[in-house]
Design a protein around this motif. Structure first.
Motif, PDB file in Angstrom:
ATOM      1  N   GLY A  86      -5.083   7.066  -2.006  1.00 36.47           N
ATOM      2  CA  GLY A  86      -5.680   6.373  -0.869  1.00 36.47           C
ATOM      3  C   GLY A  86      -4.662   5.672   0.010  1.00 36.47           C
ATOM      4  N   THR A  87      -3.391   6.061  -0.099  1.00 36.78           N
ATOM      5  CA  THR A  87      -2.339   5.366   0.627  1.00 36.78           C
ATOM      6  C   THR A  87      -2.580   5.374   2.132  1.00 36.78           C
ATOM      7  N   ARG A  88      -2.899   6.539   2.680  1.00 39.63           N
ATOM      8  CA  ARG A  88      -3.083   6.634   4.131  1.00 39.63           C
ATOM      9  C   ARG A  88      -4.318   5.866   4.580  1.00 39.63           C
ATOM     10  N   GLU A  89      -5.446   6.028   3.872  1.00 36.44           N
ATOM     11  CA  GLU A  89      -6.657   5.325   4.291  1.00 36.44           C
ATOM     12  C   GLU A  89      -6.543   3.818   4.107  1.00 36.44           C
ATOM     13  N   ALA A  90      -5.640   3.383   3.222  1.00 37.60           N
ATOM     14  CA  ALA A  90      -5.418   1.949   3.033  1.00 37.60           C
ATOM     15  C   ALA A  90      -4.535   1.355   4.117  1.00 37.60           C
ATOM     16  N   GLY A  91      -3.911   2.201   4.928  1.00 40.20           N
ATOM     17  CA  GLY A  91      -3.071   1.708   6.008  1.00 40.20           C
ATOM     18  C   GLY A  91      -1.707   1.240   5.570  1.00 40.20           C
ATOM     19  N   GLY A 117     -10.519  -2.233   1.218  1.00 40.88           N
ATOM     20  CA  GLY A 117      -9.342  -1.482   0.809  1.00 40.88           C
ATOM     21  C   GLY A 117      -8.442  -1.058   1.941  1.00 40.88           C
ATOM     22  N   HIS A 118      -8.612  -1.656   3.132  1.00 41.24           N
ATOM     23  CA  HIS A 118      -7.692  -1.370   4.237  1.00 41.24           C
ATOM     24  C   HIS A 118      -6.825  -2.608   4.472  1.00 41.24           C
ATOM     25  N   PHE A 119      -5.524  -2.385   4.546  1.00 41.44           N
ATOM     26  CA  PHE A 119      -4.574  -3.491   4.590  1.00 41.44           C
ATOM     27  C   PHE A 119      -3.851  -3.540   5.942  1.00 41.44           C
TER      28      PHE A 119
END
Length: 753
Positions: free
Chosen positions: A177-182, A238-240
Motif C-alpha cells: 500500500g506504499t503508493r496509496e498511502a502517499g 492510511g494516507h499520510f
C-alpha cells in the motif's frame, strides 16, 4: 679398601626406565612443538584454508548460475548442463516467476585427479504466479557439480532433481500500500568521509516511530533519515502527508534532522507524545510536543547527554513513579575500532539509563542502577515484565557475542541472563517479547545472522589464534552458533527459559536486523515479521561467503586497521526477502511439527530490500494490523493487512492517571479471558526492535470470538482494573485510569464493523 655396596632391589630397573621416560618426554615435546608449529602460525593456516574457500566460491558461482537460469522460462546459451528438468519443475503451471533462492548443504570436494571438483546438494526455492494471480511457492533439491576452468555456467552440471514441497495462496492477506498511502521516501545517507572498519560503505540505517502526535485518534509516523527525517500525519484512512516543516522538525524539503534511532513517548505528562532521536554521527535530540502540531528542541534543558555512537532508545517507567524514563543503547565505534574477540566483545561503550523527574528533565543513573559494567556493542533494547512482578525488566541485544537480560529489582537492575537460561551467542541486533505459546508467560525471540555457509568453520586449517586452536571443537561450536540465525526462548517456568529454536520454524531469517511481534492475522496468537538483508543487490551475485571467510582469516588485520572487507560492487546477504512467521497456535508443536510457518511471499509480504526497522500498527483503522518497513538503499514501504469476516479484534487505548501512571500506559499488561477460559496477554511496551518505537495501543486478535469473559489491566503502577465482560468487539476502547474503585471506561467513536 673400598667395597662396592650391593645395589638395592629395583635400582637397576629404575635406571633402565629413565632413558625410556626421557625418550617419551622428548617425543611428547617434539609432538607438542610440531603441533604448535602447525597451529600457531596464521599465515601457515591460511595457506591451507584458502584453497578450500576458493573451491567453495566456485561452487557458489555455479549455484548462482543455476539460480539465474531458473528465472528464464526458455533455454539460453551457456545454461548449466542438465538444467532442463529443474527448469520444467520451476515453471510448471506458472505465468511468471518472482524470485529464485538457493540454500546449500555442505558439499564434497574430490580427491586425486578430481581434487577441484565440488559437488553437493542445493535446495532451490521458487516463488511465482499462475495466470489467475495465485501465488505459488515450491522447493526442490538437486545435485550441483562444478568443474574448474570452464566458467561458472559451462563448468556446472545439475543432476538428480527432486521436488520437496509446494504451497499456494489465492487470497494473500497483505498488499503493498506504499503508493496509496502517499509515502515512499528513499532513505539518504550523510556525506561523511569515514569508513566502517568491518565493511566499506556500510551505514547504520534509520528507524521509525508510531505516535499520534496531534491526538486526533489516528496514529502518525516519524521516519528517521540520515539527512532529513519525516513527520507524516495520518488522515485516519492510511494516507499520510509530510508535515515536517509545519511541525518545526525540518527547515525545508531538503534540510532537516538526521536520525538513527527513534523513540516516542510522553515525557512531560501532558498527554501528547514527544520525540527522542539518536544520531550515529552526531548529538541526540529531544523534541517536546507543544500540543499545537509543532515541536521544539529541548535537548539542552532536558539534561540528556548521549555519545555519537548511540543506536536504539526505549521508554519505560523503571522506577514506578508514574513517568517515562529513557534507556539508550550505545554500541562500539565501527569506524575507528573492531570488536575483540568477535564472539564475546565487551570493548564497546556503556549504555545509558536516564531517570525522568516527571517534567521531561533527566538525570543519568546508569551506575546507580547497576548497568555500567557491560560495555558490549549494544544495538537495541526492550522493556518487558518477563517475570510478572509488576516492574519492567530490560533486555539489551548486542552485536558480537552475548545479550544482557536484566531483572528490575526496584531501584537496581540485576543481570540474570545466565541463570534464567536466556543466554545465546549471536550477532544480536533485535528482539521481541510475546506469549508465543499461550501459557500466560512472556517468551523471547532474538535476531542474529543466518548464513548458509556456517560450515566453512569445519574446513582444515581454520585460521584462528592459538587459544582457539587449543579448544578447536568449542571454537567451531561458538562460531557456528553465531551464524545459525535467530533464537526462540520459551519461558517454560517463571523466570526460566528453554531454547525451542530447533522446533520453532523461525530460525532462518537471513541477516535479520529487526523483528516485530504482533497478531498479524487476528487469530489471538502473536506472529513475527522480520526485516533482513545486509547490503547491496544480492539477487545475481553475492559475496556473503567471502565476507565470512575473509573476516575470519584476516581478523587480526581488521583489528589493526590494515584491512576492510570490499564488496566489489556485489551484495553481502543483500536484497533478501523479509520473513513473515505465522504462529500456528495450538497446532504449532503437534501435527505441523513447528510453531511457526514462514508465509512472507504467500501472504503478500514479499518485500526485497535491505530492511532495517519495522513497526506493526493499524494505519487505516480497519482492525487489521499493517506493516511499515524502513530500509537502506530502497524506499520506505507499507503493507496493508486485511481480515476475514470471522476474524475479530479489540484495540485498547490507555489513558494513565497523572501522578500514578504515564499518559499512554506504556508498560501495562492486558489479560483477555475468552469464553472457553483460555487467556492471552499483551504488554504495551512500545519499543519495537532495532531503532524503532511501535504503537502504544494494545491490539488483541480474537479469532472467531465475539465477546470476552473478562479483560483486566495491570497498570505500570501496579494497579489492577477488571473491566469485566466485553460484549462488543471490533472496536477501539479508550480506558481512562481512575483512582476510584471502579475504573472509568470510555468507548471511542471509532467502532468498526
Amino acid at each position: 679398601m673400598n667395597r662396592l655396596k650391593p645395589a638395592r632391589p629395583g635400582t637397576r630397573a629404575r635406571r633402565g626406565k629413565r632413558p625410556l621416560l626421557r625418550g617419551v618426554l622428548l617425543l611428547l615435546l617434539a609432538g607438542a612443538g610440531a603441533w604448535v608449529y602447525e597451529n600457531a602460525s596464521l599465515p601457515r593456516l591460511r595457506r591451507e584454508f584458502l584453497p578450500w574457500m576458493e573451491r567453495l566460491g566456485q561452487w557458489r558461482d555455479g549455484s548462482e548460475a543455476v539460480q539465474r537460469a531458473l528465472k528464464r522460462a526458455r533455454p539460453a546459451p551457456g545454461d548449466p548442463a542438465g538444467i532442463a528438468p529443474l527448469r520444467a519443475w520451476a515453471w510448471m503451471g506458472l505465468d511468471r516467476i518472482a524470485f529464485v533462492t538457493f540454500e546449500v548443504r555442505k558439499p564434497s570436494i574430490g580427491g586425486g585427479k578430481t581434487k577441484d571438483v565440488v559437488a553437493g546438494s542445493v535446495v532451490f526455492t521458487v516463488g511465482g504466479f499462475r495466470v489467475d494471480g495465485t501465488r505459488v511457492e515450491r522447493s526442490a533439491r538437486a545435485i550441483v557439480t562444478v568443474r574448474p576452468g570452464a566458467g561458472p555456467a559451462r563448468g556446472t552440471e545439475v543432476s538428480a532433481p527432486s521436488a520437496m514441497s509446494e504451497r499456494s495462496e489465492a487470497a494473500p492477506r497483505f498488499h503493498d500500500g506504499t503508493r496509496e498511502a502517499g509515502i515512499g521516501a528513499l532513505r539518504r545517507d550523510p556525506p561523511f568521509r569515514v569508513t566502517n572498519r568491518l565493511i566499506a560503505d556500510i551505514w547504520p540505517g534509520s528507524g521509525v516511530a508510531v505516535l499520534d502526535f496531534d491526538q486526533d485518534g489516528a496514529e502518525d509516523l516519524f521516519v528517521g533519515d540520515g539527512v532529513r527525517s519525516i513527520l507524516y500525519r495520518n488522515d485516519g484512512h492510511g494516507h499520510f502527508t509530510d508535515v515536517t516543516v509545519a511541525a518545526g522538525l525540518a527547515r525545508s524539503a531538503d534540510e532537516g534532522i538526521a536520525a538513527t534511532g527513534v523513540a516516542a513517548g510522553d515525557v512531560d505528562g501532558d498527554g501528547f507524545p514527544d520525540l527522542f532521536v539518536t544520531d550515529a554521527f552526531g548529538a541526540p535530540h529531544l523534541f517536546r510536543n507543544r500540543r499545537d502540531g509543532t515541536f521544539e528542541d529541548v535537548t539542552a534543558a532536558s539534561g540528556i547527554r548521549v555519545p555519537k555512537n548511540a543506536r536504539s532508545a526505549a521508554f519505560a517507567d523503571v522506577d514506578g513513579d508514574g513517568d517515562l524514563d529513557l534507556f539508550v543503547a550505545v554500541t562500539g565505534d565501527y569506524y575507528n575500532q573492531m570488536p575483540d574477540p568477535p564472539f564475546d566483545a565487551n570493548d564497546g561503550r556503556a549504555n545509558l539509563l536516564l531517570i525522568n523527574d516527571g517534567h521531561g528533565r533527566f538525570t543519568e543513573a546508569t551506575k546507580a542502577w547497576g548497568l555500567e559494567k557491560a560495555t558490549r556493542w549494544s544495538l537495541s533494547s526492550l522493556f518487558a515484565d518477563f517475570d510478572g512482578d509488576g516492574r519492567p525488566d530490560l533486555l539489551v541485544t548486542n552485536d558480537f557475542g552475548l545479550k544482557n537480560l536484566y531483572r528490575n529489582e526496584g531501584r537496581r537492575f540485576e543481570d540474570v541472563t545466565d541463570r534464567s537460561g536466556a543466554q545465546v551467542r549471536a550477532y544480536g541486533m533485535s528482539a521481541a517479547w510475546a506469549d508465543f505459546d499461550g501459557d500466560g508467560r512472556l517468551d523471547l525471540y532474538t535476531t542474529g545472522c543466518d548464513t548458509q555457509w556456517y560450515f566453512l568453520h569445519e574446513y582444515p586449517g581454520l585460521p584462528i589464534p592459538l587459544a582457539g586452536r587449543l579448544f578447536l571443537p568449542v571454537a567451531i561450536e561458538w562460531m557456528e552458533e553465531m551464524t545459525r540465525g535467530n533464537t526462540l526462548l520459551l519461558q517454560s517456568q517463571p523466570g526460566k527459559f528453554t531454547n525451542a529454536t530447533d522446533h520453532s520454524g523461525a530460525r532462518r531469517a537471513g541477516w535479520n536486523w529487526s523483528v516485530a511481534a504482533a497478531d498479524l492475522d487476528n487469530d489471538s496468537w502473536p506472529d513475527l515479521y522480520a526485516t533482513n538483508g545486509m547490503w547491496g543487490d544480492g539477487r545475481d551475485h553475492d559475496r556473503e561467503l567471502e565476507f565470512w571467510w575473509e573476516t575470519l582469516a584476516y581478523w587480526d588485520d581488521y583489528i589493526d586497521g590494515k584491512k576492510t572487507f570490499d564488496r566489489q560492487g556485489a551484495g553481502i546477504a543483500g536484497t533478501e526477502r523479509d520473513r513473515y512467521f505465522h504462529n500456528r497456535g495450538p497446532a504449532g508443536t503437534a501435527a505441523a511439527g513447528t510453531r511457526f510457518e514462514e508465509r512472507g511471499f504467500l501472504d503478500g509480504l514479499d518485500l526485497e530490500t535491505n530492511g532495517r526497522a519495522v513497526v506493526a500498527f493499524d494505519a487505516n483503522g480497519d482492525g487489521a494490523l499493517d506493516v511499515y518497513v524502513r530500509s537502506i538503499g530502497a524506499p520506505e514501504a507499507i503493507f496493508f493487512g486485511s481480515r476475514k469476516p470471522a476474524e475479530h479484534f479489540l484495540r485498547v487505548r490507555l489513558r494513565g492517571a497523572r501522578g500514578f501512571d504515564n499518559a499512554d500506559g506504556v508498560g501495562a499488561r492486558l489479560t483477555a479471558t475468552f469464553s472457553d477460559g483460555r487467556r492471552t496477554i499483551v504488554e504495551t511496551g512500545n519499543a519495537s526492535g532495532y531503532l524503532a518505537t511501535g504503537s502504544p495501543i494494545a491490539h488483541l486478535g480474537l479469532g472467531p470470538a465475539t465477546r470476552l469473559r473478562d479483560l483486566s489491566i495491570r497498570w505500570p503502577s501496579g494497579r489492577v482494573q477488571s473491566l469485566g465482560p466485553i460484549d462488543a468487539v471490533d472496536r477501539v476502547l479508550e480506558v481512562a485510569e481512575s483512582p476510584a474503585p471502579k475504573p472509568a471506561v470510555q468507548v471511542s467513536a471509532r467502532s468498526l464493523p
